[in-house]
Design an enzyme around this catalytic site. Structure first.
Site, short mmCIF file in Angstrom:
data_model
loop_
_atom_site.label_atom_id
_atom_site.label_comp_id
_atom_site.label_asym_id
_atom_site.label_seq_id
_atom_site.Cartn_x
_atom_site.Cartn_y
_atom_site.Cartn_z
CG ASN A 7 -22.91 20.10 18.98
OD1 ASN A 7 -23.98 19.66 19.37
ND2 ASN A 7 -22.56 20.04 17.70
CD GLU A 34 -25.73 18.71 16.16
OE1 GLU A 34 -26.64 18.08 15.58
OE2 GLU A 34 -24.73 18.17 16.67
CG ASP A 147 -19.36 20.58 15.71
OD1 ASP A 147 -18.30 20.27 15.13
OD2 ASP A 147 -20.31 19.80 15.86
CG ASN A 149 -19.01 18.59 12.04
OD1 ASN A 149 -18.80 17.60 12.74
ND2 ASN A 149 -20.19 19.14 11.92
CG ASP A 218 -16.75 20.60 19.66
OD1 ASP A 218 -17.84 21.03 19.26
OD2 ASP A 218 -16.51 19.40 19.89
CG ASP A 247 -22.84 13.65 20.28
OD1 ASP A 247 -23.06 14.87 20.44
OD2 ASP A 247 -23.22 13.04 19.26
CG HIS A 248 -20.15 17.86 20.54
ND1 HIS A 248 -19.20 18.29 19.65
CD2 HIS A 248 -21.12 17.26 19.80
CE1 HIS A 248 -19.58 17.97 18.41
NE2 HIS A 248 -20.74 17.34 18.49
#
Length: 261
Positions: A7, A34, A147, A149, A218, A247-248
């Site tokens: 991501n 993303e 991802d 989530n 993930d 941030d991943h």
């Protein structure tokens, strides 16, 4: 064969991060999420110069998914998750790559919950589970990477009690993930590291990465026909600590060659 999911949190702003990672780790197949860019602004020239073919499903400012293949062109099978013609968000793309069917997903976040975003997430997962069952029924080697989530268990979050009411850790979304595993999908990272604390995401706030205050959201799920070929799995954690990082962190698996016919 190395298959990875990453991501990016914006392919335009983090294009160099992506190219550096591709050059240093050389995965064979990559699922990106993303992208946050429309189709016409996807950096295909730079990706091709790095040695990868690609298909992508972009969207301005939000969402966006892509599949890359090193030295090859992914053969697109589907873009968009079936089951809701009104859903135009760019969250799913599917391709045949190197003898494996690869689904790349960016599931809805669902916050705040309760509310319409959480209800959309639950409906989205019902569609995803139904599509995944159809893929399992083919008996073909399939990887569903992205991802999700979803934080599957308490082992996958740094302080579980702080996340009980979050849409990533809600019992109904954890139950959806459990149903995928009950259907036969294999959580590759957990299969290879059953009791280890492993995170794939760290917020930008409160120095979360340095404190290792992370989440595992993930995932790469494998069809049963691929399970015997799973040789290794891991997280390229170091890339989360680089300048202008997502941030991943990238997550990857290694598959051994298929047995000779």
């Amino acid at each position: 064969m190395r298959i990875a999911t990453y991501n990016l949190n914006g392919v335009t702003s983090r294009r160099q991060n992506l190219l550096d990672w591709l050059g240093e780790t050389q995965p064979d197949v990559v699922c990106l999420q993303e992208l946050k860019t429309p189709n016409e602004r996807f950096p295909i020239a730079a990706i091709e110069e790095a040695g990868y073919g690609a298909i992508w499903h972009g969207q301005a400012s939000w969402n966006g998914v892509a599949i890359l293949a090193r030295g090859a062109e992914p053969i697109e099978i589907r873009r968009g998750l079936p089951g809701d013609p009104a859903d135009v968000q760019s969250r799913y793309i599917e391709a045949a790559v190197c003898g494996v069917l690869v689904g790349c997903l960016y599931a809805p976040n669902g916050n705040p919950q309760p509310g319409p975003k959480f209800e959309f997430k639950l409906r989205w997962y019902e569609r995803f589970i139904a599509h995944a069952r159809g893929l399992l029924a083919t008996g073909q080697p399939v990887v569903m990477a992205g991802d999700y989530n979803i934080i599957p268990t308490d082992l996958d979050v740094y302080v579980p009690d702080r996340w009980r009411d979050d849409a990533l850790f809600h019992p109904r979304v954890r139950e959806a993930y459990a149903r995928l595993l009950e259907d036969g999908w294999i959580d590759a990272l957990r299969a290879t590291h059953p009791d280890q604390v492993i995170y794939t995401f760290w917020k930008y706030l409160r120095n979360a990465y340095a404190r290792d205050a992370g989440l595992r959201i993930d995932h790469l799920l494998l069809s049963p026909s691929l399970a015997p070929r799973l040789a290794a799995a891991g997280v390229d954690r170091e890339f989360r600590g680089r300048e202008r990082a997502s941030d991943h962190a990238p997550v990857w698996i290694e598959l051994s060659p298929p047995a000779a016919a």
